[in-house]
Scaffold this motif. Structure first.
Motif, mmCIF file in Angstrom:
data_model
loop_
_atom_site.group_PDB
_atom_site.id
_atom_site.type_symbol
_atom_site.label_atom_id
_atom_site.label_comp_id
_atom_site.label_asym_id
_atom_site.label_seq_id
_atom_site.Cartn_x
_atom_site.Cartn_y
_atom_site.Cartn_z
ATOM 1 N N THR A 43 0.844 -1.188 0.000
ATOM 2 C CA THR A 43 0.000 0.000 0.000
ATOM 3 C C THR A 43 0.882 1.241 0.000
ATOM 4 N N ALA A 55 -9.680 0.452 1.792
ATOM 5 C CA ALA A 55 -8.764 -0.405 1.032
ATOM 6 C C ALA A 55 -9.394 -1.739 0.671
ATOM 7 N N GLU A 59 -5.047 -5.590 0.697
ATOM 8 C CA GLU A 59 -4.084 -4.651 1.256
ATOM 9 C C GLU A 59 -4.133 -4.570 2.783
#
Length: 259
Positions: A43, A55, A59
């Motif tokens: 990320t 997200a 991630e």
């Protein structure tokens, strides 16, 4: 390449569809990220960092490994946070692992990293990572005593932030709480010793159908520099007390299947 694969023990990942790697600070995090390759989804930590709500699930692992992400009472209980909040229904489908570094070496590495950043003459520029209250004087042995005392203060504090800030407390946190549930049971499938970094990562890569990394192509990112400091016997005793549970992990709970 086939010969390299044949020398690796077989990792049973039956039922596992991905990995969960818990980064323990001062344990080759940058190198591990690089060698995991596309098994581990990175990320943005610098330009426009995001949180869990924004997200994709792929991630979550990297966000959890970012010390700046606030987790409240789970700040140093990240595996339990992951099991409880991130993967409540599918925690077991991930092959979960971490690397344990010799607690003495890790503690000295913590000191070198944080000690250097407290003095612009040693680091090159003053940073905001250290608070004004934690001041080192320049003599390594005395400064290391001050460093160990600061760890003791953090362990006694009810705050994740005080007395020396989240950055300091994250870097000196014990590994043991981070990997266990409330009953003290490890929530990881495997704990490797850090000195087995390359063969362990290759074992993971091969298990998930990635090519192993030849030794001459292994990543060595941000390797710490030896400044010649060695803790005294008394200081070694204090380290063993501060990281007693981590010594138990390193000396008795790490997988030792490599020659």
């Amino acid at each position: 390449m086939a010969g390299l694969v044949s020398r690796l023990p077989t990792l049973d990942v039956t039922g596992k569809t991905g990995i969960f790697w818990l980064h323990i600070k001062k344990s080759a995090g940058l190198s591990t990220r690089k060698m995991l390759g596309d098994l581990y989804h990175l990320t943005d930590k610098n330009m426009m960092p995001t949180g869990f709500l924004q997200a994709p699930k792929a991630e979550y692992n990297d966000i959890l490994n970012n010390f700046r992400v606030l987790l409240g009472p789970y700040q140093f209980r990240r595996c339990l946070f992951a099991q409880t909040y991130l993967y409540p229904d599918d925690f077991d489908r991930y092959f979960r692992f971490a690397f344990c570094r010799d607690p003495l070496a890790r503690c000295v590495s913590q000191f070198r990293y944080l000690w250097a950043r407290s003095d612009p003459a040693r680091f090159g520029a003053q940073t905001s990572l250290m608070t004004d209250r934690l001041v080192f004087g320049g003599e390594p042995e005395q400064d290391f005593d001050r460093f160990l005392a600061a760890i003791e203060e953090c362990r006694a504090s009810p705050s994740n932030i005080k007395p020396y800030g989240l950055h300091f407390q994250t870097h000196v946190a014990a590994m043991s709480d981070d990997i266990c549930d409330d009953a003290g049971k490890p929530l990881l499938d495997m704990i490797f010793r850090l000195e087995d970094l390359l063969p362990a990562l290759n074992m993971v890569r091969v298990a998930f159908d990635r090519a192993p990394i030849p030794p001459d192509q292994a990543a060595h990112v941000n390797r710490s520099r030896d400044n010649g400091f060695t803790p005294t016997p008394a200081q070694r005793g204090r380290i063993r007390e501060l990281f007693a549970a981590d010594y138990e992990i390193y000396e008795g709970k790490c997988w030792r299947g490599f020659d």
